[in-house]
Structure formats: structure tokens, C-alpha cells
Design a protein around this motif. Structure first.
Motif, PDB file in Angstrom:
ATOM      1  N   LYS A  27       0.985  -0.915   0.020  1.00 35.89           N
ATOM      2  CA  LYS A  27      -0.175   0.170  -0.065  1.00 35.89           C
ATOM      3  C   LYS A  27       0.525   1.126   0.229  1.00 35.89           C
ATOM      4  N   ASP A  28       2.291   0.912  -0.334  1.00 34.48           N
ATOM      5  CA  ASP A  28       3.054   2.510  -0.152  1.00 34.48           C
ATOM      6  C   ASP A  28       2.576   2.848  -1.266  1.00 34.48           C
ATOM      7  N   ILE A  29       2.914   4.233  -1.648  1.00 32.81           N
ATOM      8  CA  ILE A  29       2.821   5.097  -2.073  1.00 32.81           C
ATOM      9  C   ILE A  29       4.074   5.184  -3.179  1.00 32.81           C
ATOM     10  N   HIS A  30       4.365   4.859  -4.628  1.00 29.31           N
ATOM     11  CA  HIS A  30       5.795   5.016  -4.722  1.00 29.31           C
ATOM     12  C   HIS A  30       5.600   6.257  -5.600  1.00 29.31           C
ATOM     13  N   PHE A  31       6.972   6.973  -5.830  1.00 25.81           N
ATOM     14  CA  PHE A  31       7.308   8.419  -6.921  1.00 25.81           C
ATOM     15  C   PHE A  31       8.338   8.074  -7.803  1.00 25.81           C
ATOM     16  N   ALA A 205      -7.252  -6.042  14.882  1.00 30.67           N
ATOM     17  CA  ALA A 205      -6.114  -4.968  13.530  1.00 30.67           C
ATOM     18  C   ALA A 205      -7.069  -3.679  12.872  1.00 30.67           C
ATOM     19  N   SER A 206      -8.569  -3.938  13.062  1.00 26.98           N
ATOM     20  CA  SER A 206      -8.968  -2.427  12.535  1.00 26.98           C
ATOM     21  C   SER A 206      -8.478  -1.504  12.869  1.00 26.98           C
ATOM     22  N   LYS A 207      -8.483  -0.965  13.978  1.00 27.40           N
ATOM     23  CA  LYS A 207      -8.441   1.035  14.835  1.00 27.40           C
ATOM     24  C   LYS A 207      -6.612   0.691  14.737  1.00 27.40           C
ATOM     25  N   TYR A 208      -6.273   0.010  13.823  1.00 25.91           N
ATOM     26  CA  TYR A 208      -5.026   0.703  13.961  1.00 25.91           C
ATOM     27  C   TYR A 208      -4.654   0.993  11.801  1.00 25.91           C
ATOM     28  N   THR A 209      -3.788   1.823  12.118  1.00 29.98           N
ATOM     29  CA  THR A 209      -4.406   3.074  10.341  1.00 29.98           C
ATOM     30  C   THR A 209      -2.754   3.557   9.879  1.00 29.98           C
ATOM     31  N   ASP A 210      -1.658   3.411   8.616  1.00 35.47           N
ATOM     32  CA  ASP A 210      -1.523   3.968   8.884  1.00 35.47           C
ATOM     33  C   ASP A 210      -1.499   5.566   8.145  1.00 35.47           C
ATOM     34  N   GLU A 211      -1.650   6.545   9.223  1.00 37.17           N
ATOM     35  CA  GLU A 211      -1.709   7.683   9.403  1.00 37.17           C
ATOM     36  C   GLU A 211      -1.340   8.770   7.830  1.00 37.17           C
ATOM     37  N   TYR A 212       0.255   8.385   7.567  1.00 35.66           N
ATOM     38  CA  TYR A 212       0.547   9.680   7.074  1.00 35.66           C
ATOM     39  C   TYR A 212       0.454   8.797   5.949  1.00 35.66           C
ATOM     40  N   ARG A 213      -0.024   7.369   4.778  1.00 37.34           N
ATOM     41  CA  ARG A 213       0.430   7.107   4.001  1.00 37.34           C
ATOM     42  C   ARG A 213      -1.983   7.452   3.667  1.00 37.34           C
ATOM     43  N   VAL A 214      -2.501   7.952   4.497  1.00 38.36           N
ATOM     44  CA  VAL A 214      -3.688   8.622   4.355  1.00 38.36           C
ATOM     45  C   VAL A 214      -3.935  10.620   3.805  1.00 38.36           C
TER      46      VAL A 214
END
Length: 278
Positions: A27-31, A205-214
Motif C-alpha cells: 500500500k506504499d505510495i511510490h514516486f 487490527a482494524s483500529k490501527y491505520t497508516d496516518e502518513y499514507r492517508v
């Protein structure tokens, strides 16, 4: 779901045809790297420094650097010749308790689905693992690499988790500054245990999110829409090198204490109770 491997699980003389699918996704955003002047992507050429020319894929071979700038060439047919005969078999070697395995060994999970007419054998292995509470330790070859693996049940599906071999795990003795003996203050330890107890929850698990990716996704969406972006630097809190552990622990315990219900809420509850009694 894309099939990344196809073969069979074997335990004893039982043969379970399966397909393997990646259980996770990147799910990483690639540049891409672009030329600043024109915005076009930068290409990377495979070039030989000695011959000073571009090389085609047909002219590339595999080499192992055994000394500085000294290589031994290994041909594809030589690699195929030493590949284990069980390249298409997940061979279960042992059944063990999951709690016996340190999480440091686990690497990447894959889902296994029954292949061809293997649904009966698949269900048999799944139920045997589920009811015994054991997991299978197996060997599998993926992309010419031999892997240790654990086979367990996730919901109603067999899951294979590739594992590191023991010699791939670095010794703790190589980690700098790890104390040989832990010495702690008893009062601080009790406060730390209290804090751990107050922060203890059932894992969801559902309570943890990648805030930076959002946030990065939102930034990209705004830029695609042509919106201007205001850059606001987040304030950095000044930190002292001197840590008062007792004060930090006490403040943390106070901050995580369950909050008592508000007086209004208590009054409302009392009223309801009295109405019910009458």
C-alpha cells in the motif's frame, strides 16, 4: 486473486494440491523520479562501465562477487540442476505449537487454496490443524529460493508464512549497548506495570491505520485537483535530555486512567433506576 505458486502440501503420504496467493499487498505510495525542467520520467539504462555501452537482457549473466571486483559466473542451467526435486511440494516436516516460535522468524504470509480435486484433502488438513491447535513447519522453494515456512489456519483458510532460517537471524550479542543485566527501581517497575495494565486491550487490527499514507493520499488528490497547498510546519516540542522516570510514569498513568462518568450522566442513571423500581 493472483496465483504466485502452484504445487502441493505433503504430510506423511497425504498429498494436498494447492495454489498460493499473496496474503498482503503493498500500500506504499511510490514516486517516479522526473526531470525538473520538463517533468518527464528519468530512465535507467543498464550499461557496462568497462565497454561503455548499453547492454541488452540477453547479454546479462548472474555473477557472485567472492572478492573485491572478482566474480564467478553461475549459469541458469547450473541453478536448475541443483534445485531440489521438491520444488513443487510444500513438505511438512513437523507439527509444533505456535507459542514455541518467536515472531522474529516470521517473514511474509500467503493464503493457500485447494487446487483441482484437492478440496477433500485440503479440508482434512485444515481441520486437523484447527482441532489439534498445532501448526506445520515445512520447506518450500519460491523463485529458486529455499524457504522455511509455517502452515496454520486463518479463519477457514490455510495460511503459509515464510520464515527465516536460524542462521539468518543475527545474534543479540551483535546489538550495541544492550545491558548484560537489567537493573530497575522496584517502585518505577510497579508503576510501569500499572501503566501496561491500563493500556492493555484486546488486539483489534482494524483500529490501527497508516496516518502518513492517508495524509499523503489526500495531498496527492489535492494536487491532482489543482488546489494550492499551504505548508504548515508542525511545532516540535522541546525535549530535555534529563528524564524524570517517576514523573513521566505518574503522568502517563494519570492520563490513561478511566474517566469517571460526568455528574449529569450519573443523575440521569439514578432517575432511570428510581422510575424502574416504582
Amino acid at each position: 486473486m493472483h496465483t504466485v505458486w502452484k504445487g502441493a502440501i505433503s504430510f506423511g503420504l497425504v498429498h494436498v494440491p494447492v495454489k498460493m496467493h499473496s496474503a498482503t499487498e503493498d500500500k506504499d505510495i511510490h514516486f517516479r523520479q522526473l526531470h525538473k525542467d520538463c517533468g518527464m520520467p528519468i530512465s535507467y539504462e543498464k550499461k557496462c562501465k568497462h565497454c561503455n555501452k548499453e547492454i541488452s537482457p540477453d547479454d546479462i549473466v548472474k555473477g557472485f562477487e567472492y572478492d573485491k571486483d572478482k566474480y564467478v559466473i553461475v549459469k541458469e542451467e547450473e541453478l536448475l540442476a541443483i534445485q531440489p526435486s521438491s520444488a513443487r511440494v510444500i513438505k511438512i516436516l513437523d507439527f509444533v505449537d505456535l507459542t514455541d516460535i518467536d515472531p522474529i522468524y516470521f517473514e511474509k504470509p500467503y493464503y493457500l487454496s485447494p487446487d483441482m480435486a484437492g478440496a477433500g484433502a485440503y479440508s482434512l488438513l485444515l481441520e486437523a490443524i484447527k482441532q489439534t491447535g498445532k501448526i506445520g513447519i515445512a520447506k518450500i522453494s519460491i523463485r529458486s529460493k529455499s524457504n522455511l515456512a509455517a502452515i496454520r489456519v486463518v479463519d477457514n483458510c490455510l495460511c503459509l508464512e515464510t520464515m527465516h532460517f536460524p542462521d539468518e537471524i543475527r545474534a543479540i550479542s551483535q546489538v550495541p549497548n544492550v545491558p548484560a543485566v537489567t537493573e530497575v527501581n522496584d517502585k518505577e517497575l510497579q508503576m510501569a506495570i500499572t501503566l501496561v495494565d491500563q493500556l492493555s486491550e484486546k488486539f483489534e487490527a482494524s483500529k490501527y491505520t497508516d496516518e502518513y499514507r492517508v495524509a499523503l493520499t489526500e495531498l496527492i488528490e489535492h494536487k491532482i485537483a489543482g488546489e494550492s497547498i499551504d505548508i504548515v510546519n508542525a511545532p516540535t516540542a522541546a525535549r530535555s535530555n534529563v528524564i524524570d522516570l517517576m514523573a513521566a510514569l505518574q503522568a502517563s498513568i494519570d492520563a490513561t486512567k478511566p474517566q469517571p462518568p460526568s455528574p449529569t450522566k450519573r443523575k440521569r442513571t439514578t432517575k432511570k433506576s428510581s422510575e424502574k423500581i416504582s
